[in-house]
Design an enzyme around this catalytic site. Structure first.
Site, short mmCIF file in Angstrom:
data_model
loop_
_atom_site.label_atom_id
_atom_site.label_comp_id
_atom_site.label_asym_id
_atom_site.label_seq_id
_atom_site.Cartn_x
_atom_site.Cartn_y
_atom_site.Cartn_z
N GLU A 1 94.51 52.81 3.61
CA GLU A 1 93.49 52.19 2.76
C GLU A 1 93.10 53.11 1.60
OE1 GLU A 1 90.29 51.84 5.56
OE2 GLU A 1 91.11 50.06 6.51
N PRO A 2 94.05 53.50 0.76
CA PRO A 2 93.70 54.41 -0.33
C PRO A 2 92.91 53.67 -1.41
CG PRO A 2 95.95 53.67 -0.62
CD PRO A 2 95.47 53.09 0.69
N CYS B 1 66.43 56.49 -19.76
CA CYS B 1 65.21 57.29 -19.64
C CYS B 1 65.03 57.84 -18.24
CB CYS B 1 64.03 56.45 -20.09
SG CYS B 1 64.19 56.09 -21.85
N GLU B 2 65.89 58.72 -17.86
CA GLU B 2 65.86 59.45 -16.59
C GLU B 2 66.52 60.80 -16.87
OE1 GLU B 2 65.50 58.44 -13.15
OE2 GLU B 2 65.29 56.26 -13.40
N TYR C 1 76.15 61.86 -7.25
CA TYR C 1 76.77 62.91 -6.43
C TYR C 1 76.97 64.22 -7.20
CZ TYR C 1 78.90 58.45 -4.73
OH TYR C 1 79.16 57.18 -4.35
C1 LIG Z 1 85.85 53.66 0.77
C2 LIG Z 1 86.82 53.39 1.85
C3 LIG Z 1 88.18 53.64 1.66
C4 LIG Z 1 88.73 54.26 0.40
O1 LIG Z 1 88.32 55.56 0.22
P1 LIG Z 1 88.97 56.45 -0.96
O2 LIG Z 1 88.34 57.75 -0.79
O3 LIG Z 1 88.63 55.80 -2.24
O4 LIG Z 1 90.44 56.48 -0.71
C5 LIG Z 1 89.05 53.31 2.68
N1 LIG Z 1 88.60 52.76 3.84
C6 LIG Z 1 87.31 52.51 4.06
C7 LIG Z 1 86.89 51.91 5.35
C8 LIG Z 1 86.38 52.81 3.09
O5 LIG Z 1 85.09 52.57 3.30
#
Ligand SMILES: *Cc1c(COP(=O)(O)O)cnc(C)c1O
Length: 420
Positions: free
Chosen positions: A275-276, A343-344, A318
């Protein structure tokens, strides 16, 4: 590697000068490079090409623009979604429902119902009650939902605390020491087809060791589940790989990551899911902005640009660093603070930074803005919602309009009892 480079003294996105986009679309504006997106998708997939069975789901939350999703879908990516809205985007971009993975710690019953209606491919269950709810909804429809259990492996991803997700005190997944019992109960429910486990330990991860430690724990857990008689056919390894935000930073190469994954998962005999998010889109986008004023400061001057924290929230959220570069650098340098008009005091992109010398009217970019950029934009201070452009060779298209304050005002209502 990206396709934002100087040609004849002017920064281009592929073959389009950024000055042309600024003239024609205005600023601030996000600019994405299709070639960069495709390159990153290919490099990531190639790094894992040796694995026997795998599935790639782009984490939409990093960049949900429909055209970005379309490019990645054409490269073979499915989608990792965390809301009903992201399901709608995944499907609108042409990603097949079966290639969508539904993650997230707070899926509502309405969203779960919608996902079942749409035939979403996999539910990543974050807590036992969610699994029970999915089962009930699925049974009512005469379905069984394919699902995995997200496990919190209790490893420190060594990233910013606000994007760390795999420590036991984080809200994500079930604690690994309780996961076996929860898995067994979920596997007994009639509406769930439990197939395996998932983890995701955090984002902007620069050190592969915690990822490896998390994967090893999950591998051992898969062994326990199998010993208990469960058929496990998939493990979702999440995302998290970091990108360089600052010249000189060296994140892990996708190839190194691929070698580590191959080593740790050897013999697992499952479909490995990825899941990139950031690593695919981060460097494929810049935020193009114009200098409004250069205001003398007590210590350093403030370069006030027309982009602000509502357009790019990461520095305010962050303390994130984004390299700032002039579109037409002269070679001269200056030490300056960079801030937006909001304005912060937190609407500050950099303090005491050594940057290309700029003056009012000059164009500049914040680099590495393709991930967690436009998607986090708001209209705070009643600013327009920032538009997005995609470049493809020598052509470009506006792929998300600038939404003007008038359109937002039109969505508001004055009740009758305020009209007197
Ligand atoms: C945000 C997220 C990702 C992707 O994270 P990256 O750091 O952008 O690769 C993958 N899986 C889940 C469950 C997430 O919440």
């Amino acid at each position: 590697m990206d396709h934002f480079t100087l040609k004849n003294g002017t920064m281009h996105a592929e073959d389009v000068p950024l000055s042309r986009i600024a003239d024609e679309v205005g600023t601030p504006v996000y600019v994405y490079s299709r070639a960069t997106l495709e390159r990153h998708a290919r490099v990531f997939m190639d790094a894992l090409s040796g694995l026997e069975r795998k599935h790639f789901a782009f984490a939409i939350k990093a960049n949900p623009n429909l055209s970005v999703l379309r490019v990645l879908a054409k490269c073979g990516f499915g989608a990792d979604v965390v809301s009903g809205g992201e399901i709608a985007r995944a499907l609108a971009s042409g990603i097949a429902p079966a290639d969508v993975v539904f993650s997230g710690v707070g899926k509502t019953r309405e969203e779960l119902q919608r996902a079942l209606d749409d035939g979403i491919g996999q539910f990543n269950i974050e807590l036992e009650d969610e699994g029970i709810a999915i089962s009930e909804l699925a049974v009512a429809m005469g379905k069984r939902a394919v699902a995995v259990l997200r496990v919190n492996p209790d490893v420190d991803a060594k990233t910013h605390a606000k994007i760390s997700t795999g420590k036991k005190e984080n809200k994500f997944g079930v604690p690994i020491d309780q996961a076996g019992a929860i898995y067994a109960r979920l596997a007994g429910l009639p509406g769930l087809d439990m197939r395996g486990v998932a983890l995701h330990i955090g984002s902007q991860v620069f050190d592969l060791d915690p990822l490896e430690a998390g994967y090893a724990r999950i591998g051992a857990f898969v062994g326990e589940l199998r010993a208990a008689g469960f058929a496990i056919d998939r493990v979702d390894l999440g995302g998290g790989l970091g990108v360089p935000y600052q010249r000189g930073q060296v994140p892990p190469e996708p190839a190194e990551y691929g070698q580590m994954v191959a080593r740790v998962t050897k013999g697992w005999d499952v479909t490995l899911m990825f899941e990139p998010g950031r690593v695919i889109v981060g460097n494929a986008g810049v935020l193009l902005t114009k200098v409004i004023w250069v205001k003398p400061g007590v210590i350093n001057p403030y370069v006030i640009v027309d982009a602000a924290m509502n357009d790019l929230a990461r520095p305010a959220l962050y303390d994130a660093w984004h390299d700032f570069e002039a579109v037409r650098p002269t070679g001269a340098r200056m030490i300056a603070n960079i801030a937006g008009p909001v304005c912060e005091s937190t609407d500050t992109f950099a303090m005491a930074r050594d940057i290309d010398a700029v003056k009012p009217g000059d164009l500049a970019v914040f680099r590495t803005a393709g991930a967690y950029g436009a998607t986090m934009a708001s209209t705070y201070n009643s600013r327009a919602l920032v538009p997005e452009v995609m470049v493809d060779g020598d052509r470009y298209a506006v792929v998300a309009d600038r939404v003007q304050p008038e359109a937002l005002i039109a969505a508001e209502r004055l009740p009758e009892w305020l009209l007197d």
